[in-house]
Design a protein around this motif. Sequence first.
Motif, PDB file in Angstrom:
ATOM      1  N   SER A   1      -3.524 -10.940  12.438  1.00 38.83           N
ATOM      2  CA  SER A   1      -3.318 -11.780  11.259  1.00 38.83           C
ATOM      3  C   SER A   1      -2.192 -12.786  11.437  1.00 38.83           C
ATOM      4  CB  SER A   1      -3.053 -10.903  10.029  1.00 38.83           C
ATOM      5  OG  SER A   1      -4.206 -10.164   9.684  1.00 38.83           O
ATOM      6  N   PHE A   2      -1.275 -12.497  12.344  1.00 41.07           N
ATOM      7  CA  PHE A   2      -0.132 -13.398  12.548  1.00 41.07           C
ATOM      8  C   PHE A   2      -0.589 -14.777  13.013  1.00 41.07           C
ATOM      9  CE2 PHE A   2       3.966 -14.594  14.688  1.00 41.07           C
ATOM     10  CZ  PHE A   2       4.754 -14.533  13.549  1.00 41.07           C
ATOM     11  N   HIS A   3      -1.732 -14.843  13.667  1.00 40.05           N
ATOM     12  CA  HIS A   3      -2.286 -16.131  14.092  1.00 40.05           C
ATOM     13  C   HIS A   3      -2.647 -17.005  12.891  1.00 40.05           C
ATOM     14  CE1 HIS A   3      -2.402 -14.968  18.283  1.00 40.05           C
ATOM     15  NE2 HIS A   3      -3.090 -13.886  17.987  1.00 40.05           N
ATOM     16  N   HIS A   4      -2.806 -16.392  11.727  1.00 42.84           N
ATOM     17  CA  HIS A   4      -3.198 -17.110  10.523  1.00 42.84           C
ATOM     18  C   HIS A   4      -2.050 -17.197   9.517  1.00 42.84           C
ATOM     19  CE1 HIS A   4      -7.334 -16.843  11.966  1.00 42.84           C
ATOM     20  NE2 HIS A   4      -7.082 -15.573  12.248  1.00 42.84           N
ATOM     21  N   GLY A   5      -0.837 -16.900   9.963  1.00 41.69           N
ATOM     22  CA  GLY A   5       0.320 -17.003   9.081  1.00 41.69           C
ATOM     23  C   GLY A   5       0.540 -15.814   8.175  1.00 41.69           C
ATOM     24  N   VAL A   6      -0.132 -14.700   8.473  1.00 41.01           N
ATOM     25  CA  VAL A   6      -0.063 -13.511   7.620  1.00 41.01           C
ATOM     26  C   VAL A   6       0.528 -12.354   8.418  1.00 41.01           C
ATOM     27  CG1 VAL A   6      -1.418 -11.850   6.277  1.00 41.01           C
ATOM     28  CG2 VAL A   6      -2.039 -14.275   6.275  1.00 41.01           C
ATOM     29  N   ARG A   7       1.360 -11.556   7.773  1.00 39.09           N
ATOM     30  CA  ARG A   7       1.992 -10.432   8.457  1.00 39.09           C
ATOM     31  C   ARG A   7       1.529  -9.103   7.861  1.00 39.09           C
ATOM     32  NH1 ARG A   7       6.988  -9.725   7.746  1.00 39.09           N
ATOM     33  NH2 ARG A   7       7.390 -11.064   5.941  1.00 39.09           N
ATOM     34  N   VAL A   8       1.397  -8.101   8.722  1.00 33.64           N
ATOM     35  CA  VAL A   8       1.099  -6.733   8.297  1.00 33.64           C
ATOM     36  C   VAL A   8       2.145  -5.837   8.945  1.00 33.64           C
ATOM     37  CG1 VAL A   8      -0.599  -4.879   8.186  1.00 33.64           C
ATOM     38  CG2 VAL A   8      -1.368  -7.270   8.206  1.00 33.64           C
ATOM     39  N   VAL A   9       2.908  -5.158   8.112  1.00 33.74           N
ATOM     40  CA  VAL A   9       4.055  -4.368   8.567  1.00 33.74           C
ATOM     41  C   VAL A   9       3.946  -2.967   7.979  1.00 33.74           C
ATOM     42  CG1 VAL A   9       6.584  -4.243   8.646  1.00 33.74           C
ATOM     43  CG2 VAL A   9       5.454  -6.469   8.563  1.00 33.74           C
ATOM     44  N   GLY A  10       4.437  -1.980   8.694  1.00 32.03           N
ATOM     45  CA  GLY A  10       4.502  -0.622   8.177  1.00 32.03           C
ATOM     46  C   GLY A  10       5.940  -0.187   7.942  1.00 32.03           C
ATOM     47  N   VAL A  11       6.131   0.678   6.952  1.00 32.96           N
ATOM     48  CA  VAL A  11       7.412   1.342   6.719  1.00 32.96           C
ATOM     49  C   VAL A  11       7.119   2.832   6.612  1.00 32.96           C
ATOM     50  CG1 VAL A  11       9.371   1.664   5.169  1.00 32.96           C
ATOM     51  CG2 VAL A  11       8.454  -0.639   5.556  1.00 32.96           C
TER      52      VAL A  11
ATOM     53  N   VAL B   1       2.507  -4.672   3.306  1.00 32.76           N
ATOM     54  CA  VAL B   1       3.421  -3.627   3.761  1.00 32.76           C
ATOM     55  C   VAL B   1       2.758  -2.275   3.486  1.00 32.76           C
ATOM     56  CG1 VAL B   1       5.720  -2.619   3.637  1.00 32.76           C
ATOM     57  CG2 VAL B   1       5.423  -5.073   3.198  1.00 32.76           C
ATOM     58  N   ASN B   2       2.475  -1.557   4.549  1.00 30.33           N
ATOM     59  CA  ASN B   2       1.881  -0.228   4.434  1.00 30.33           C
ATOM     60  C   ASN B   2       2.977   0.829   4.492  1.00 30.33           C
ATOM     61  OD1 ASN B   2      -0.838  -1.144   4.403  1.00 30.33           O
ATOM     62  ND2 ASN B   2      -0.782  -1.394   6.625  1.00 30.33           N
ATOM     63  N   VAL B   3       3.152   1.574   3.403  1.00 26.48           N
ATOM     64  CA  VAL B   3       4.107   2.684   3.383  1.00 26.48           C
ATOM     65  C   VAL B   3       3.376   3.896   3.955  1.00 26.48           C
ATOM     66  CG1 VAL B   3       5.623   4.121   1.984  1.00 26.48           C
ATOM     67  CG2 VAL B   3       5.281   1.698   1.390  1.00 26.48           C
ATOM     68  N   ILE B   4       3.828   4.381   5.101  1.00 29.34           N
ATOM     69  CA  ILE B   4       3.036   5.342   5.877  1.00 29.34           C
ATOM     70  C   ILE B   4       3.718   6.715   5.885  1.00 29.34           C
ATOM     71  CG2 ILE B   4       1.904   5.747   8.096  1.00 29.34           C
ATOM     72  CD1 ILE B   4       1.984   2.694   8.566  1.00 29.34           C
ATOM     73  N   GLY B   5       4.466   7.041   6.924  1.00 24.19           N
ATOM     74  CA  GLY B   5       5.100   8.353   7.013  1.00 24.19           C
ATOM     75  C   GLY B   5       5.417   8.703   8.449  1.00 24.19           C
ATOM     76  N   THR B   6       6.410   9.535   8.627  1.00 28.28           N
ATOM     77  CA  THR B   6       6.911   9.825   9.970  1.00 28.28           C
ATOM     78  C   THR B   6       6.072  10.848  10.730  1.00 28.28           C
ATOM     79  OG1 THR B   6       8.437  11.459   9.035  1.00 28.28           O
ATOM     80  CG2 THR B   6       9.285   9.232   9.391  1.00 28.28           C
ATOM     81  N   ALA B   7       5.043  11.404  10.087  1.00 22.65           N
ATOM     82  CA  ALA B   7       4.188  12.348  10.809  1.00 22.65           C
ATOM     83  C   ALA B   7       3.425  11.668  11.937  1.00 22.65           C
ATOM     84  CB  ALA B   7       3.212  13.029   9.855  1.00 22.65           C
TER      85      ALA B   7
ATOM     86  N   ASN C   1       0.858  -1.183   0.000  1.00 25.09           N
ATOM     87  CA  ASN C   1       0.000   0.000   0.000  1.00 25.09           C
ATOM     88  C   ASN C   1       0.895   1.234   0.000  1.00 25.09           C
ATOM     89  OD1 ASN C   1      -2.809  -0.651  -0.004  1.00 25.09           O
ATOM     90  ND2 ASN C   1      -2.610  -1.468   2.071  1.00 25.09           N
ATOM     91  N   ASN C   2       0.886   1.972  -1.103  1.00 25.88           N
ATOM     92  CA  ASN C   2       1.819   3.087  -1.218  1.00 25.88           C
ATOM     93  C   ASN C   2       1.166   4.341  -1.788  1.00 25.88           C
ATOM     94  OD1 ASN C   2       4.655   4.286  -1.559  1.00 25.88           O
ATOM     95  ND2 ASN C   2       3.952   4.200  -3.689  1.00 25.88           N
ATOM     96  N   ALA C   3      -0.022   4.227  -2.365  1.00 26.97           N
ATOM     97  CA  ALA C   3      -0.650   5.385  -3.006  1.00 26.97           C
ATOM     98  C   ALA C   3      -1.145   6.381  -1.973  1.00 26.97           C
ATOM     99  CB  ALA C   3      -1.813   4.925  -3.880  1.00 26.97           C
ATOM    100  N   GLY C   4      -1.171   7.645  -2.357  1.00 27.43           N
ATOM    101  CA  GLY C   4      -1.866   8.597  -1.512  1.00 27.43           C
ATOM    102  C   GLY C   4      -1.098   9.778  -0.987  1.00 27.43           C
ATOM    103  N   PRO C   5      -0.826  10.792  -1.839  1.00 28.83           N
ATOM    104  CA  PRO C   5      -0.250  12.026  -1.305  1.00 28.83           C
ATOM    105  C   PRO C   5      -1.275  12.776  -0.468  1.00 28.83           C
ATOM    106  CG  PRO C   5      -0.855  12.313  -3.605  1.00 28.83           C
ATOM    107  CD  PRO C   5      -1.071  10.861  -3.291  1.00 28.83           C
ATOM    108  N   VAL C   6      -0.837  13.298   0.657  1.00 26.27           N
ATOM    109  CA  VAL C   6      -1.729  14.055   1.543  1.00 26.27           C
ATOM    110  C   VAL C   6      -1.272  15.512   1.537  1.00 26.27           C
ATOM    111  CG1 VAL C   6      -2.586  14.315   3.895  1.00 26.27           C
ATOM    112  CG2 VAL C   6      -2.180  12.033   2.965  1.00 26.27           C
ATOM    113  N   PRO C   7      -2.174  16.463   1.304  1.00 25.59           N
ATOM    114  CA  PRO C   7      -1.761  17.869   1.204  1.00 25.59           C
ATOM    115  C   PRO C   7      -1.341  18.446   2.546  1.00 25.59           C
ATOM    116  CG  PRO C   7      -4.142  17.693   1.149  1.00 25.59           C
ATOM    117  CD  PRO C   7      -3.622  16.286   1.094  1.00 25.59           C
ATOM    118  N   ALA C   8      -0.429  19.383   2.479  1.00 30.10           N
ATOM    119  CA  ALA C   8      -0.035  20.130   3.676  1.00 30.10           C
ATOM    120  C   ALA C   8      -1.114  21.159   3.997  1.00 30.10           C
ATOM    121  CB  ALA C   8       1.308  20.808   3.453  1.00 30.10           C
TER     122      ALA C   8
END
Length: 257
Positions: free
Chosen positions: A171-181, A136-142, A87-94
């Motif tokens: 989800s880890f209980h089902h063998g699936v991982r969700v991670v953020g960067v 993998v969710n690409v998020i942001g340091t805000a 998941n990487n789409a999505g510019p957020v305006p200032a």
Amino acid sequence: MELELAGKKALITGGSKGIGLACAHRLAAEGVDLALAAREVGPLKEATRELRLVYRVQVSSHSCDLARADHQEALMDVVGDVDILVNNAGPVPAGDLQTVDDQTLREAWDVKVFGYINLCRRVLPAMERRGSGVVVNVIGTAADHPSADFIAGSAADAALVNFTAAQGAASFHHGVRVVGVSPGLTLTERLIGSLQKQSLDRFGTVDRWEDLLPDDPPPARPEQIADVVVFAASARAGHLTGTTIVADGGSGRRSVF
């Protein structure tokens, strides 16, 4: 290091430019078949052509507006099951609370918050049934360093960090991982365009945008963020879930004094 990614299939949103395109190159180099989703047709076609030319993997492209639920549904219907979702789409305006009106806020969150969550809702059941898969969710340091001048992004990033934590643990209980960067300042086309505008205002020319780059630390290259994303998606990160990796060159931990 063998990442055990060859033969897998990944969907990358915002995959035609910047960090998303860098992720596509890194994953394709590991033998991963790709589905790229983005709004602009031209850059998407160019990215697809380049990836097919360089790597011996399957690459499909999907022009869609990920702010729209019907486009999200149609995308997943065409792409089908995937092993990796980036998941990487999505510019957020200032802007502050008064500057960012209700429509602008909702449009940004429709992509960056609800878009991420809705695609997870679509891919996770199939991943959990077969007992494997990574988001993998690409998020942001805000999320860690909120600013009133970036009110929409600060709230969106915080929401996604917590969504990642909650869903990753479950989800880890089902063998699936969700991670953020969470990338810090990264030298993408969007950043360069913003700096060129600032350069024009300050110096009367767009050509001095590099003079406005910080050097302590300098911005990351998209490829450096992509390396973190690909590692997080790989078997080498098999015990990593429900957490968000901050890739900001240490800037968020430096003293202001």
